[in-house]
Design a protein around this motif. Structure first.
Motif, PDB file in Angstrom:
ATOM      1  N   ALA A 160     -58.226  26.055  -3.348  1.00 47.24           N
ATOM      2  CA  ALA A 160     -58.700  27.402  -3.007  1.00 47.24           C
ATOM      3  C   ALA A 160     -58.228  27.828  -1.633  1.00 47.24           C
ATOM      4  O   ALA A 160     -57.869  28.989  -1.414  1.00 47.24           O
ATOM      5  CB  ALA A 160     -60.222  27.442  -3.070  1.00 47.24           C
ATOM      6  N   GLN A 161     -58.189  26.902  -0.693  1.00 42.21           N
ATOM      7  CA  GLN A 161     -57.781  27.255   0.661  1.00 42.21           C
ATOM      8  C   GLN A 161     -56.313  27.687   0.713  1.00 42.21           C
ATOM      9  O   GLN A 161     -55.941  28.509   1.542  1.00 42.21           O
ATOM     10  CB  GLN A 161     -58.023  26.063   1.593  1.00 42.21           C
ATOM     11  N   ALA A 162     -55.498  27.132  -0.167  1.00 43.23           N
ATOM     12  CA  ALA A 162     -54.068  27.454  -0.157  1.00 43.23           C
ATOM     13  C   ALA A 162     -53.680  28.353  -1.326  1.00 43.23           C
ATOM     14  O   ALA A 162     -52.527  28.366  -1.751  1.00 43.23           O
ATOM     15  CB  ALA A 162     -53.248  26.166  -0.192  1.00 43.23           C
ATOM     16  N   VAL A 163     -54.647  29.135  -1.817  1.00 41.05           N
ATOM     17  CA  VAL A 163     -54.419  29.877  -3.055  1.00 41.05           C
ATOM     18  C   VAL A 163     -53.281  30.880  -2.929  1.00 41.05           C
ATOM     19  O   VAL A 163     -52.514  31.077  -3.868  1.00 41.05           O
ATOM     20  CB  VAL A 163     -55.719  30.575  -3.509  1.00 41.05           C
ATOM     21  N   ARG A 164     -53.098  31.521  -1.771  1.00 42.99           N
ATOM     22  CA  ARG A 164     -52.040  32.537  -1.683  1.00 42.99           C
ATOM     23  C   ARG A 164     -50.664  31.903  -1.784  1.00 42.99           C
ATOM     24  O   ARG A 164     -49.725  32.507  -2.321  1.00 42.99           O
ATOM     25  CB  ARG A 164     -52.174  33.354  -0.400  1.00 42.99           C
ATOM     26  N   PHE A 165     -50.510  30.668  -1.307  1.00 43.50           N
ATOM     27  CA  PHE A 165     -49.234  29.981  -1.437  1.00 43.50           C
ATOM     28  C   PHE A 165     -48.977  29.607  -2.890  1.00 43.50           C
ATOM     29  O   PHE A 165     -47.830  29.634  -3.351  1.00 43.50           O
ATOM     30  CB  PHE A 165     -49.212  28.730  -0.547  1.00 43.50           C
ATOM     31  N   GLN A 166     -50.038  29.280  -3.612  1.00 46.66           N
ATOM     32  CA  GLN A 166     -49.887  28.943  -5.022  1.00 46.66           C
ATOM     33  C   GLN A 166     -49.433  30.161  -5.829  1.00 46.66           C
ATOM     34  O   GLN A 166     -48.564  30.050  -6.702  1.00 46.66           O
ATOM     35  CB  GLN A 166     -51.206  28.401  -5.574  1.00 46.66           C
ATOM     36  N   TYR A 167     -50.002  31.323  -5.532  1.00 44.60           N
ATOM     37  CA  TYR A 167     -49.588  32.538  -6.232  1.00 44.60           C
ATOM     38  C   TYR A 167     -48.135  32.881  -5.920  1.00 44.60           C
ATOM     39  O   TYR A 167     -47.361  33.256  -6.800  1.00 44.60           O
ATOM     40  CB  TYR A 167     -50.501  33.708  -5.842  1.00 44.60           C
ATOM     41  N   ARG A 168     -47.772  32.739  -4.657  1.00 41.64           N
ATOM     42  CA  ARG A 168     -46.391  33.030  -4.266  1.00 41.64           C
ATOM     43  C   ARG A 168     -45.431  32.077  -4.972  1.00 41.64           C
ATOM     44  O   ARG A 168     -44.370  32.479  -5.453  1.00 41.64           O
ATOM     45  CB  ARG A 168     -46.249  32.895  -2.749  1.00 41.64           C
ATOM     46  N   LEU A 169     -45.819  30.823  -5.044  1.00 37.48           N
ATOM     47  CA  LEU A 169     -44.958  29.818  -5.656  1.00 37.48           C
ATOM     48  C   LEU A 169     -44.817  30.052  -7.152  1.00 37.48           C
ATOM     49  O   LEU A 169     -43.724  29.913  -7.715  1.00 37.48           O
ATOM     50  CB  LEU A 169     -45.537  28.420  -5.391  1.00 37.48           C
ATOM     51  N   SER A 170     -45.915  30.426  -7.818  1.00 37.17           N
ATOM     52  CA  SER A 170     -45.864  30.626  -9.269  1.00 37.17           C
ATOM     53  C   SER A 170     -44.934  31.768  -9.652  1.00 37.17           C
ATOM     54  O   SER A 170     -44.389  31.784 -10.757  1.00 37.17           O
ATOM     55  CB  SER A 170     -47.265  30.881  -9.814  1.00 37.17           C
ATOM     56  N   ALA A 171     -44.738  32.722  -8.728  1.00 41.24           N
ATOM     57  CA  ALA A 171     -43.867  33.857  -9.009  1.00 41.24           C
ATOM     58  C   ALA A 171     -42.415  33.595  -8.624  1.00 41.24           C
ATOM     59  O   ALA A 171     -41.542  34.437  -8.860  1.00 41.24           O
ATOM     60  CB  ALA A 171     -44.370  35.094  -8.258  1.00 41.24           C
ATOM     61  N   ARG A 172     -42.132  32.437  -8.042  1.00 36.08           N
ATOM     62  CA  ARG A 172     -40.784  32.132  -7.575  1.00 36.08           C
ATOM     63  C   ARG A 172     -39.857  31.890  -8.769  1.00 36.08           C
ATOM     64  O   ARG A 172     -40.147  31.078  -9.642  1.00 36.08           O
ATOM     65  CB  ARG A 172     -40.823  30.898  -6.675  1.00 36.08           C
ATOM     66  N   PRO A 173     -38.704  32.591  -8.840  1.00 37.92           N
ATOM     67  CA  PRO A 173     -37.790  32.433  -9.976  1.00 37.92           C
ATOM     68  C   PRO A 173     -37.344  30.982 -10.139  1.00 37.92           C
ATOM     69  O   PRO A 173     -36.973  30.318  -9.166  1.00 37.92           O
ATOM     70  CB  PRO A 173     -36.607  33.340  -9.599  1.00 37.92           C
ATOM     71  N   GLY A 174     -37.390  30.504 -11.363  1.00 33.01           N
ATOM     72  CA  GLY A 174     -36.919  29.156 -11.667  1.00 33.01           C
ATOM     73  C   GLY A 174     -37.906  28.051 -11.377  1.00 33.01           C
ATOM     74  O   GLY A 174     -37.641  26.884 -11.685  1.00 33.01           O
ATOM     75  N   ARG A 175     -39.069  28.381 -10.794  1.00 32.19           N
ATOM     76  CA  ARG A 175     -40.000  27.323 -10.421  1.00 32.19           C
ATOM     77  C   ARG A 175     -40.538  26.591 -11.652  1.00 32.19           C
ATOM     78  O   ARG A 175     -40.674  25.365 -11.641  1.00 32.19           O
ATOM     79  CB  ARG A 175     -41.171  27.911  -9.605  1.00 32.19           C
ATOM     80  N   SER A 176     -40.832  27.308 -12.724  1.00 30.42           N
ATOM     81  CA  SER A 176     -41.396  26.650 -13.903  1.00 30.42           C
ATOM     82  C   SER A 176     -40.395  25.671 -14.518  1.00 30.42           C
ATOM     83  O   SER A 176     -40.776  24.589 -14.981  1.00 30.42           O
ATOM     84  CB  SER A 176     -41.850  27.680 -14.935  1.00 30.42           C
TER      85      SER A 176
END
Length: 219
Positions: A160-176
């Protein structure tokens, strides 16, 4: 009145804390957003006293911060701290993965493999929302199998404390596409009942998460 006790007129402090916490997890309340007691009391049907108590609880958890003479706001975590959080998560979730490998039943192993198949389908179809849900389901399943309540609570707070980084990362092209084989390695190690391999796969996955967060911040 105790924090967990419901008043006759509205939500208890514990219920308010849960709803604010969930809103932060979901990204509905964003970093640096002001948390006005009167507005929260109206939104959640609670007294201002219960809202104040809830904000105090969330401050202890590191989700909220109080600014002198300006009230409370959602705490913004800097990059350096976010990377530290992922490092700590790696240690705790590796423990959970090892415990899961020791405890997993055949039925539970099939459930994990089913999550993996859904994640593969999501990558193939370009369905980012489905992949994100699979990611959440997998980590949750591994933590659940470990049956480590203290570890589970710790991981929830850290994420929860790092949630904004998780959202940014999930939207990063090719990450999945990058993270899919990492998740599949976790699944196979747990299902093979190999604690060392499961812990190693989890650590390697979260090390990859840390590198991707750092790269995203540079970009």
């Amino acid at each position: 009145m105790a924090a967990g006790t419901r008043s006759r007129t509205g939500a208890s402090a514990a219920e308010v804390a849960t709803r604010i916490r969930e809103a932060i997890f979901a990204g509905e309340l964003v970093p640096n957003q002001r948390l006005v007691e009167a507005d929260l009391a109206e939104a959640y049907g609670a007294s201002r006293g219960h809202v104040r108590t809830a904000l105090g609880e969330l401050t202890v958890e590191g989700l909220v911060e109080r600014i002198q003479n300006r009230g409370a706001r959602v705490r913004s975590v800097p990059l350096e701290e976010a990377l530290e959080i992922v490092e700590v998560r790696a240690a705790v979730e590796a423990l959970c993965a090892a415990r899961a490998a020791e405890r997993v039943t055949d039925e539970q192993a099939e459930r994990l493999r089913g999550i993996g198949r859904r994640m593969e389908d999501a990558v193939r179809e370009g369905d980012q929302a489905a992949y994100a849900q699979g990611n959440k389901d997998l980590h949750g399943a591994v933590i659940g199998l470990a049956d480590q309540r203290t570890a589970a609570a710790t991981i929830d707070r850290l994420r929860a404390q790092a949630v904004r980084f998780q959202y940014r990362l999930s939207a990063r092209p090719g990450r999945s596409q990058t993270s899919l084989p990492e998740h599949l390695a976790i699944i196979e190690a747990v299902c093979a009942r190999d604690p060392e391999a499961a812990a190693r796969a989890m650590r390697e996955h979260l090390a990859s998460v840390a590198r991707a967060i750092a790269e995203s911040a540079r970009d």
